[in-house]
Design a protein around this motif. Structure first.
Motif, mmCIF file in Angstrom:
data_model
loop_
_atom_site.group_PDB
_atom_site.id
_atom_site.type_symbol
_atom_site.label_atom_id
_atom_site.label_comp_id
_atom_site.label_asym_id
_atom_site.label_seq_id
_atom_site.Cartn_x
_atom_site.Cartn_y
_atom_site.Cartn_z
ATOM 1 N N ALA A 1 26.871 43.302 -9.869
ATOM 2 C CA ALA A 1 26.873 41.853 -9.649
ATOM 3 C C ALA A 1 25.772 41.180 -10.455
ATOM 4 N N VAL A 2 24.604 41.780 -10.485
ATOM 5 C CA VAL A 2 23.493 41.222 -11.269
ATOM 6 C C VAL A 2 23.862 41.188 -12.752
ATOM 7 N N ASP A 3 24.447 42.278 -13.245
ATOM 8 C CA ASP A 3 24.864 42.329 -14.651
ATOM 9 C C ASP A 3 25.900 41.253 -14.953
ATOM 10 N N ASP A 4 26.866 41.077 -14.048
ATOM 11 C CA ASP A 4 27.906 40.056 -14.246
ATOM 12 C C ASP A 4 27.308 38.657 -14.279
ATOM 13 N N VAL A 5 26.373 38.380 -13.384
ATOM 14 C CA VAL A 5 25.744 37.054 -13.339
ATOM 15 C C VAL A 5 24.924 36.820 -14.613
ATOM 16 N N GLU A 6 24.195 37.834 -15.057
ATOM 17 C CA GLU A 6 23.407 37.692 -16.289
ATOM 18 C C GLU A 6 24.314 37.432 -17.491
ATOM 19 N N ALA A 7 25.419 38.151 -17.578
ATOM 20 C CA ALA A 7 26.342 37.966 -18.703
ATOM 21 C C ALA A 7 26.960 36.568 -18.665
ATOM 22 N N ALA A 8 27.343 36.119 -17.489
ATOM 23 C CA ALA A 8 27.916 34.770 -17.364
ATOM 24 C C ALA A 8 26.886 33.705 -17.710
#
Length: 102
Positions: A45-52
């Protein structure tokens, strides 16, 4: 989905933990598994938020750059139009002055 399945299993394991050492070990393993799954899910989830966030900031920066370029081009065009207008006005005044002298 995993959490919804693992939580009842973990609860059952905790209930059985009073029965034997084997059950206590299984309970501990289930708790470790749940913690590992939760950590992995949180990491994703953290990776997804950072990418977004990176994509959003890049898009905003590109938009600002395009707007700045458009404003610069419009200012240049306006400056050239003023120069042309001033030059043409000066030429008209010069012709009018010449006509008055003749």
């Amino acid at each position: 989905m995993k959490k919804a399945i693992l939580l009842p299993i973990a609860a059952a394991a905790f209930a059985l933990s009073a029965c034997s050492d084997k059950a206590q070990n299984e309970t501990s393993e289930a708790a470790d598994s749940i913690a590992a799954d939760a950590n992995a899910t949180m990491g994703e989830a953290v990776d997804d938020v950072e990418a977004a966030s990176d994509r959003a900031f890049d898009a905003a920066e590109n938009g600002i750059d395009r707007a700045g370029a458009a404003i610069g081009n419009a200012a240049d065009d306006a400056g050239r139009a003023i120069d042309r207008g001033t030059r043409e006005t000066g030429e008209h005044l010069e012709h009018a002055g010449n006509d008055l002298q003749h």
